[in-house]
Design a protein around this motif. Structure first.
Motif, PDB file in Angstrom:
ATOM      1  N   ALA A  42      -8.120  -5.012   8.767  1.00  0.00           N
ATOM      2  CA  ALA A  42      -7.512  -6.073   7.954  1.00  0.00           C
ATOM      3  C   ALA A  42      -6.347  -5.539   7.123  1.00  0.00           C
ATOM      4  CB  ALA A  42      -8.564  -6.677   7.034  1.00  0.00           C
ATOM      5  N   MET A  43      -5.414  -6.423   6.820  1.00  0.00           N
ATOM      6  CA  MET A  43      -4.279  -6.070   5.976  1.00  0.00           C
ATOM      7  C   MET A  43      -4.793  -5.544   4.637  1.00  0.00           C
ATOM      8  SD  MET A  43      -1.466  -6.598   7.667  1.00  0.00           S
ATOM      9  CE  MET A  43      -0.157  -6.757   6.454  1.00  0.00           C
ATOM     10  N   VAL A  63       3.272  -3.538   9.361  1.00  0.00           N
ATOM     11  CA  VAL A  63       3.571  -2.734   8.171  1.00  0.00           C
ATOM     12  C   VAL A  63       4.620  -3.524   7.401  1.00  0.00           C
ATOM     13  CG1 VAL A  63       4.415  -0.530   7.282  1.00  0.00           C
ATOM     14  CG2 VAL A  63       3.083  -0.578   9.412  1.00  0.00           C
ATOM     15  N   GLY A  64       4.243  -3.972   6.206  1.00  0.00           N
ATOM     16  CA  GLY A  64       5.140  -4.840   5.457  1.00  0.00           C
ATOM     17  C   GLY A  64       5.316  -6.146   6.216  1.00  0.00           C
ATOM     18  N   GLU A  65       6.547  -6.498   6.506  1.00  0.00           N
ATOM     19  CA  GLU A  65       6.856  -7.743   7.221  1.00  0.00           C
ATOM     20  C   GLU A  65       7.098  -7.518   8.715  1.00  0.00           C
ATOM     21  OE1 GLU A  65       6.781 -10.758   5.672  1.00  0.00           O
ATOM     22  OE2 GLU A  65       6.129  -9.639   3.900  1.00  0.00           O
ATOM     23  N   GLU A  66       6.939  -6.286   9.182  1.00  0.00           N
ATOM     24  CA  GLU A  66       7.291  -5.958  10.566  1.00  0.00           C
ATOM     25  C   GLU A  66       6.044  -5.696  11.414  1.00  0.00           C
ATOM     26  OE1 GLU A  66      10.775  -3.319  12.590  1.00  0.00           O
ATOM     27  OE2 GLU A  66       9.721  -2.427  10.896  1.00  0.00           O
ATOM     28  N   GLY A  73       1.176   8.425  21.710  1.00  0.00           N
ATOM     29  CA  GLY A  73       2.377   9.193  21.427  1.00  0.00           C
ATOM     30  C   GLY A  73       3.232   8.637  20.305  1.00  0.00           C
ATOM     31  N   ASP A  74       2.977   7.393  19.899  1.00  0.00           N
ATOM     32  CA  ASP A  74       3.757   6.765  18.830  1.00  0.00           C
ATOM     33  C   ASP A  74       3.193   7.133  17.452  1.00  0.00           C
ATOM     34  OD1 ASP A  74       5.343   5.532  20.755  1.00  0.00           O
ATOM     35  OD2 ASP A  74       4.160   3.678  20.737  1.00  0.00           O
ATOM     36  N   THR A  75       4.053   7.081  16.442  1.00  0.00           N
ATOM     37  CA  THR A  75       3.661   7.368  15.058  1.00  0.00           C
ATOM     38  C   THR A  75       4.157   6.256  14.150  1.00  0.00           C
ATOM     39  OG1 THR A  75       3.826   9.749  15.467  1.00  0.00           O
ATOM     40  CG2 THR A  75       3.818   9.060  13.184  1.00  0.00           C
ATOM     41  N   ILE A  76       3.326   5.898  13.166  1.00  0.00           N
ATOM     42  CA  ILE A  76       3.664   4.851  12.209  1.00  0.00           C
ATOM     43  C   ILE A  76       3.619   5.449  10.808  1.00  0.00           C
ATOM     44  CG2 ILE A  76       3.055   2.567  11.314  1.00  0.00           C
ATOM     45  CD1 ILE A  76       1.349   3.634  14.431  1.00  0.00           C
ATOM     46  N   TYR A  77       4.658   5.211  10.015  1.00  0.00           N
ATOM     47  CA  TYR A  77       4.703   5.656   8.613  1.00  0.00           C
ATOM     48  C   TYR A  77       4.421   4.463   7.707  1.00  0.00           C
ATOM     49  CZ  TYR A  77       6.491   6.880   4.035  1.00  0.00           C
ATOM     50  OH  TYR A  77       6.604   7.073   2.689  1.00  0.00           O
ATOM     51  N   LYS A  78       3.566   4.693   6.709  1.00  0.00           N
ATOM     52  CA  LYS A  78       3.278   3.663   5.707  1.00  0.00           C
ATOM     53  C   LYS A  78       3.518   4.246   4.326  1.00  0.00           C
ATOM     54  CE  LYS A  78       0.025   2.649   9.042  1.00  0.00           C
ATOM     55  NZ  LYS A  78      -0.877   3.606   9.581  1.00  0.00           N
ATOM     56  N   GLU A  79       4.491   3.684   3.628  1.00  0.00           N
ATOM     57  CA  GLU A  79       4.781   4.146   2.268  1.00  0.00           C
ATOM     58  C   GLU A  79       3.659   3.690   1.339  1.00  0.00           C
ATOM     59  OE1 GLU A  79       7.720   0.773   0.510  1.00  0.00           O
ATOM     60  OE2 GLU A  79       8.512   1.975   2.147  1.00  0.00           O
ATOM     61  N   ASN A  81       1.435   1.799  -1.224  1.00  0.00           N
ATOM     62  CA  ASN A  81       1.293   0.411  -1.686  1.00  0.00           C
ATOM     63  C   ASN A  81       1.928  -0.644  -0.799  1.00  0.00           C
ATOM     64  OD1 ASN A  81      -0.287   0.995  -4.054  1.00  0.00           O
ATOM     65  ND2 ASN A  81       1.575   1.951  -4.841  1.00  0.00           N
ATOM     66  N   ILE A  82       2.246  -0.313   0.452  1.00  0.00           N
ATOM     67  CA  ILE A  82       2.759  -1.327   1.375  1.00  0.00           C
ATOM     68  C   ILE A  82       1.584  -1.959   2.121  1.00  0.00           C
ATOM     69  CG2 ILE A  82       3.154   0.211   3.364  1.00  0.00           C
ATOM     70  CD1 ILE A  82       5.835  -1.452   3.741  1.00  0.00           C
ATOM     71  N   MET A  83       1.624  -3.269   2.282  1.00  0.00           N
ATOM     72  CA  MET A  83       0.582  -3.959   3.038  1.00  0.00           C
ATOM     73  C   MET A  83       0.690  -3.545   4.505  1.00  0.00           C
ATOM     74  SD  MET A  83      -1.300  -5.765   0.998  1.00  0.00           S
ATOM     75  CE  MET A  83      -2.179  -6.828   2.141  1.00  0.00           C
ATOM     76  N   HIS A  84      -0.469  -3.252   5.126  1.00  0.00           N
ATOM     77  CA  HIS A  84      -0.485  -2.884   6.540  1.00  0.00           C
ATOM     78  C   HIS A  84      -1.859  -3.158   7.137  1.00  0.00           C
ATOM     79  CE1 HIS A  84      -1.813   0.751   4.380  1.00  0.00           C
ATOM     80  NE2 HIS A  84      -2.525   1.038   5.465  1.00  0.00           N
ATOM     81  N   GLY A  85      -1.869  -3.325   8.441  1.00  0.00           N
ATOM     82  CA  GLY A  85      -3.104  -3.572   9.176  1.00  0.00           C
ATOM     83  C   GLY A  85      -2.827  -3.475  10.656  1.00  0.00           C
ATOM     84  N   ALA A  86      -3.896  -3.545  11.457  1.00  0.00           N
ATOM     85  CA  ALA A  86      -3.729  -3.387  12.899  1.00  0.00           C
ATOM     86  C   ALA A  86      -4.815  -4.133  13.661  1.00  0.00           C
ATOM     87  CB  ALA A  86      -3.769  -1.910  13.274  1.00  0.00           C
TER      88      ALA A  86
END
Length: 106
Positions: A42-43, A63-66, A73-79, A81-86
């Motif tokens: 969940a977000m 991540v955020g609005e995107e 092989g892919d990598t995701i960066y989350k700064e 306090n940014i909203m994120h989920g998958a």
């Protein structure tokens, strides 16, 4: 410090999610996360910086609005306090790295 994957218990978090808390210090932590197809993380947000490496499977990450589809092989960066989920589209494993470490995980 060495942490051997075979020695770490895979914790069932429920809802198709399992995790192994691997090596960590006060400043950094690595967590291996297993997802079944259809599992939703969940977000949410937290004050930690986070890098997620996709070991296997296919995921739809927001991540955020995107929102993007990622796979092995892919990598995701989350700064911090940014909203994120998958959502897991194909069963897979992620490696999450947090700084500072997630005290709520231990």
């Amino acid at each position: 410090m060495y942490v051997f994957n075979k020695d770490v218990v895979l914790e069932d978090m429920g809802g198709g999610l399992k995790r192994k808390v691997m090596a960590y210090s006060e400043n950094i932590m690595t967590v291996e996360v297993h997802f079944d197809t259809g599992t939703v993380a969940a977000m949410h947000k937290h004050p930690h910086e986070q890098l997620t490496y996709v070991v296997s499977g296919k995921f739809e990450f927001t991540v955020g609005e995107e929102t993007k589809i990622v796979e092995a092989g892919d990598t995701i960066y989350k700064e911090p306090n940014i909203m994120h989920g998958a959502t897991c589209l194909e069963k897979g494993i992620l490696i999450d790295n947090f700084t500072p470490m997630r005290k709520d995980f231990v």
